[in-house]
Write an enzyme that holds these catalytic residues in place. Structure first.
Site, PDB file in Angstrom:
ATOM      1  CG  ASP A  80      -1.915  -1.062   1.294  1.00  0.00           C
ATOM      2  OD1 ASP A  80      -1.842  -1.987   0.460  1.00  0.00           O
ATOM      3  OD2 ASP A  80      -2.796  -1.002   2.177  1.00  0.00           O
ATOM      4  CG  HIS A 139       2.187  -8.882   0.168  1.00  0.00           C
ATOM      5  ND1 HIS A 139       1.597  -9.982   0.741  1.00  0.00           N
ATOM      6  CD2 HIS A 139       1.917  -7.840   1.005  1.00  0.00           C
ATOM      7  CE1 HIS A 139       0.999  -9.634   1.875  1.00  0.00           C
ATOM      8  NE2 HIS A 139       1.179  -8.328   2.051  1.00  0.00           N
ATOM      9  CB  SER A 242      10.495   2.656   4.457  1.00  0.00           C
ATOM     10  OG  SER A 242      11.779   3.074   4.028  1.00  0.00           O
TER      11      SER A 242
END
Length: 275
Positions: A80, A139, A242
């Site tokens: 995200d 992911h 980050s």
């Protein structure tokens, strides 16, 4: 031993606070305050009061797996995030942010051969910025083989938009973990995890020997045989927000996103050209 940069000390101190498990009543106050202050959307996660530390809240897992395209041609967002920049590399130059470019050869560090660095010259790049309110796990964007991981110690400058605009070579100065990946068809790309202020740790689940924000001063190299990961697989997390940078071989990806797009893990962000 060299004196560690102040950003590392600050990040370590914040990490100690975030990892502290306070009495349940006080931890609930900390967690709910953070959710309200940062505007976290907790609809896909457990109640904030159930997490035993602030770090457990940062690194929360989804209650239910997200659905994403299983089509081999669909390359999905690994996290995200906000797309701060994306586009085509000019030889080995990529944009940190509009008007500020850097050399990807330098980003990859000294433990990749020039031939390995050349894989992505004139290819495509995407910068994903995870803010403190975002889901912090990352992911796998497509079925792949991991060939090599390199941990590059560095600083912990903030990677938000104001910082990107004022500090040239920010990604190159910050600590990072670089993964060299290969597709089933033999195409190459990199997934680069970039640290930031208060990101005490970048976890890589398939290689627990990688210890970020530690005492290492030299690059550490990890080679893998037969390490295959599937699209959508959770392979670690940032402890706080980050950046992830993806660098892909020329003509491997047709990007479907643009600067300032907000994406979520599982969104199709590019078409993979297998030929």
């Amino acid at each position: 031993m060299n004196k560690r940069h102040i950003t590392s000390a600050v990040s370590q101190l914040f990490g100690k606070f975030a990892n502290k498990e306070f009495p349940h009543w006080f931890q609930k106050i900390v967690n709910y305050s953070y959710v309200k202050l940062m505007g976290l959307d907790m609809s896909e996660f457990h109640d904030p009061g159930t997490y035993k530390s602030l770090n457990a809240l940062f690194t929360r897992k989804l209650k239910e797996p997200r659905k994403f395209s299983l089509d081999a041609e669909d390359f999905i967002a690994p996290c995200d995030s906000l797309i701060t920049e994306c586009g085509r590399l000019i030889e080995d130059y990529a944009l940190q942010i509009k008007g500020m470019r850097y050399k990807t050869d330098n980003l990859l560090g000294k433990n990749f051969t020039q031939a390995e660095k050349d894989y992505v010259h004139n290819g495509e790049f995407v910068n994903f910025y995870l803010s403190p309110k975002d889901y912090h796990r990352y992911h796998i964007p497509m079925n792949l083989q991991v060939l090599k991981a390199v941990h590059i110690p560095g600083k912990f400058y903030p990677v938000n938009i104001p910082s990107l605009k004022k500090r040239l070579n920010l990604f190159i100065e910050n600590e990072r973990v670089v993964l060299l990946c290969k597709t089933q068809e033999g195409k190459y790309f990199y997934i680069i995890l970039v640290s930031a202020l208060n990101v005490g740790v970048m976890k890589v689940s398939f290689e627990p020997r990688i210890q970020t924000n530690a005492d290492a001063e030299e690059e550490q190299v990890y080679l893998f045989e037969n390490l295959y990961l599937d699209k959508g697989e959770d392979f670690g997390c940032f402890e706080m927000g980050s950046t992830i940078v993806i660098l892909a071989q020329e003509d491997m990806l047709e990007l479907l996103v643009k600067e300032n797009d907000k994406v979520k893990f599982g969104d199709t962000i590019a078409k993979y050209n297998s030929k």
